[in-house]
Design an enzyme around this catalytic site. Sequence first.
Site, mmCIF file in Angstrom:
data_model
loop_
_atom_site.group_PDB
_atom_site.id
_atom_site.type_symbol
_atom_site.label_atom_id
_atom_site.label_comp_id
_atom_site.label_asym_id
_atom_site.label_seq_id
_atom_site.Cartn_x
_atom_site.Cartn_y
_atom_site.Cartn_z
ATOM 1 C CB SER A 1 10.006 5.047 -1.296
ATOM 2 O OG SER A 1 8.918 5.141 -2.410
ATOM 3 C CB SER B 1 2.630 -3.880 -8.315
ATOM 4 O OG SER B 1 3.616 -3.719 -7.301
ATOM 5 C CG LEU C 1 -2.053 -0.924 1.481
ATOM 6 C CD1 LEU C 1 -2.601 -0.943 2.780
ATOM 7 C CD2 LEU C 1 -3.165 -0.647 0.430
ATOM 8 C CB SER C 2 -0.214 4.770 -0.877
ATOM 9 O OG SER C 2 0.656 6.129 -0.540
ATOM 10 N N GLY C 3 2.368 4.247 1.543
ATOM 11 C CA GLY C 3 2.829 4.491 3.012
ATOM 12 C C GLY C 3 3.301 3.332 3.671
ATOM 13 N N GLY D 1 6.027 1.786 3.102
ATOM 14 C CA GLY D 1 7.566 1.465 3.491
ATOM 15 C C GLY D 1 8.220 1.282 2.111
HETATM 16 N N1 LIG Z 1 -5.414 6.775 -6.998
HETATM 17 C C1 LIG Z 1 -4.171 6.549 -6.574
HETATM 18 N N2 LIG Z 1 -3.965 5.348 -5.905
HETATM 19 C C2 LIG Z 1 -2.617 4.957 -5.301
HETATM 20 N N3 LIG Z 1 -1.536 5.868 -5.488
HETATM 21 C C3 LIG Z 1 -1.818 7.222 -5.894
HETATM 22 C C4 LIG Z 1 -2.942 7.620 -6.418
HETATM 23 N N4 LIG Z 1 -3.082 8.908 -7.051
HETATM 24 C C5 LIG Z 1 -1.480 9.182 -6.453
HETATM 25 N N5 LIG Z 1 -0.839 8.250 -6.198
HETATM 26 C C6 LIG Z 1 0.372 8.321 -5.934
HETATM 27 O O1 LIG Z 1 1.050 7.455 -6.729
HETATM 28 C C7 LIG Z 1 2.076 6.421 -6.203
HETATM 29 C C8 LIG Z 1 1.779 5.050 -6.512
HETATM 30 O O2 LIG Z 1 2.389 4.803 -7.990
HETATM 31 P P1 LIG Z 1 2.412 3.364 -8.423
HETATM 32 O O3 LIG Z 1 3.062 3.609 -9.687
HETATM 33 O O4 LIG Z 1 3.339 2.848 -7.516
HETATM 34 O O5 LIG Z 1 1.099 2.585 -8.484
HETATM 35 S S1 LIG Z 1 0.398 1.536 -9.288
HETATM 36 O O6 LIG Z 1 1.539 0.364 -8.908
HETATM 37 O O7 LIG Z 1 0.334 1.874 -10.591
HETATM 38 O O8 LIG Z 1 -0.738 1.071 -8.671
HETATM 39 C C9 LIG Z 1 1.894 6.687 -4.663
HETATM 40 O O9 LIG Z 1 3.168 6.426 -4.108
HETATM 41 P P2 LIG Z 1 3.491 5.874 -2.712
HETATM 42 O O10 LIG Z 1 2.699 6.583 -1.954
HETATM 43 O O11 LIG Z 1 4.898 6.003 -2.679
HETATM 44 O O12 LIG Z 1 3.107 4.209 -3.060
HETATM 45 C C10 LIG Z 1 1.135 7.994 -4.355
HETATM 46 O O13 LIG Z 1 1.854 8.841 -4.081
HETATM 47 N N1 LIG Z 2 10.418 0.903 8.804
HETATM 48 C C1 LIG Z 2 9.620 2.025 9.056
HETATM 49 N N2 LIG Z 2 9.409 2.280 10.181
HETATM 50 C C2 LIG Z 2 8.772 3.511 10.492
HETATM 51 N N3 LIG Z 2 8.485 4.467 9.736
HETATM 52 C C3 LIG Z 2 8.654 4.155 8.391
HETATM 53 C C4 LIG Z 2 9.171 2.854 8.041
HETATM 54 N N4 LIG Z 2 9.296 2.636 6.733
HETATM 55 C C5 LIG Z 2 8.850 4.021 6.110
HETATM 56 N N5 LIG Z 2 8.336 4.617 7.164
HETATM 57 C C6 LIG Z 2 7.663 5.943 7.015
HETATM 58 O O1 LIG Z 2 6.393 5.870 6.446
HETATM 59 C C7 LIG Z 2 6.192 6.804 5.491
HETATM 60 C C8 LIG Z 2 5.864 6.010 4.195
HETATM 61 O O2 LIG Z 2 7.052 5.323 3.595
HETATM 62 P P1 LIG Z 2 7.339 5.284 2.235
HETATM 63 O O3 LIG Z 2 8.522 4.561 2.165
HETATM 64 O O4 LIG Z 2 7.199 6.705 1.512
HETATM 65 O O5 LIG Z 2 6.315 4.363 1.777
HETATM 66 P P2 LIG Z 2 5.410 4.111 0.309
HETATM 67 O O6 LIG Z 2 6.820 4.237 -0.538
HETATM 68 O O7 LIG Z 2 5.169 2.731 0.334
HETATM 69 O O8 LIG Z 2 4.566 4.986 0.212
HETATM 70 C C9 LIG Z 2 7.520 7.670 5.402
HETATM 71 O O9 LIG Z 2 7.066 8.622 6.114
HETATM 72 C C10 LIG Z 2 8.592 6.733 6.028
HETATM 73 O O10 LIG Z 2 9.602 7.552 6.493
#
Ligand SMILES: Nc1ncnc2c1ncn2[C@@H]1O[C@H](COP(=O)(O)OS(=O)(=O)O)[C@@H](OP(=O)(O)O)[C@H]1O
Ligand SMILES: Nc1ncnc2c1ncn2[C@@H]1O[C@H](COP(=O)(O)OP(=O)(O)O)[C@@H](O)[C@H]1O
Length: 237
Positions: free
Chosen positions: A44, A111, A38-40, A42
């Site tokens: 990246s 993904s 999921l987004s968030g 970890g």
């Molecule tokens: N609708 C929606 N759903 C999910 N995520 C969204 C959306 N709109 C924008 N974002 C931002 O785009 C990042 C995800 O891109 P991805 O290329 O990894 O997505 S995917 O694999 O094609 O589903 C994602 O980054 P991460 O938070 O790093 O996962 C978001 O910042």
């Molecule tokens: N292992 C961890 N422990 C605590 N916080 C984390 C950890 N990994 C990521 N974070 C924090 O969670 C948030 C999302 O991380 P990020 O790597 O950007 O996630 P994603 O790429 O899946 O969206 C950032 O603020 C990051 O600092």
Amino acid sequence: MSTMGNPTNVFWHECAVGKAERQKLINQQGCVVWITGLSGSGKSTLACSLDRELHSRGKLSYVLDGDNVRHGLNKNLGFSAEDRTENIRRVGEVATLFADAGLICIASLISPYRKDRDACRAMLTDANFIEAMLLSELFSVNSVCVLLGKEAIHIIYLQVFMNMTLEVCEERDPKGLYKLARAGKIKGFTGIDDPYEPPLNCEINIEQKDGVCPTPSEMAGQVVSCLDENGFLHACN
Ligand SMILES: Nc1ncnc2c1ncn2[C@@H]1O[C@H](COP(=O)(O)OS(=O)(=O)O)[C@@H](OP(=O)(O)O)[C@H]1O
Ligand SMILES: Nc1ncnc2c1ncn2[C@@H]1O[C@H](COP(=O)(O)OP(=O)(O)O)[C@@H](O)[C@H]1O
């Protein structure tokens, strides 16, 4: 005439230098570490930490991060199911090229759909690889290389699942996107009103223990151990 689908009158051109020769030159084996979650969750953070750890071990790696790739190669794609599928397909193809070049390619994308991740796994797998996987139950990957010859293992794909709950990810919400999605200002946000299908076949599962998330370097350590245990950090002579 459609430009999509299988090309016609297009032929594969074999190059003078093969993968085995490239791998020998840089003394490592190309593979793909595919991080999904999921987004968030970890992704990246792990990708960066792993990249740094591999670099410090003298291994050449390269990160393909969903957010970054969407600034260039995939900037014409949105978040519909079709666009996500195309996003994953393109990154899978690029990751395949990086791995073929001999690099450890770290792909970090939500993904969300199982079929798209499976298609990437299939893209990175061939008959020799399946044979190698069967043998690897008996021998280490290096032994398999010796047994099958240097070209036996073409490309290897390891999937890492960032197994964090939606609550953890939403609590983090570093970009404020969950807040916008909950307010209905982003439609089709993964985990809110678009599905995330957890892997059934990941090689590495990263999760909280007793409510505590592993640190970035612990997460990277978990992946490095898996790469190491399976021989991917050794040269394939
Ligand atoms: N609708 C929606 N759903 C999910 N995520 C969204 C959306 N709109 C924008 N974002 C931002 O785009 C990042 C995800 O891109 P991805 O290329 O990894 O997505 S995917 O694999 O094609 O589903 C994602 O980054 P991460 O938070 O790093 O996962 C978001 O910042
Ligand atoms: N292992 C961890 N422990 C605590 N916080 C984390 C950890 N990994 C990521 N974070 C924090 O969670 C948030 C999302 O991380 P990020 O790597 O950007 O996630 P994603 O790429 O899946 O969206 C950032 O603020 C990051 O600092």
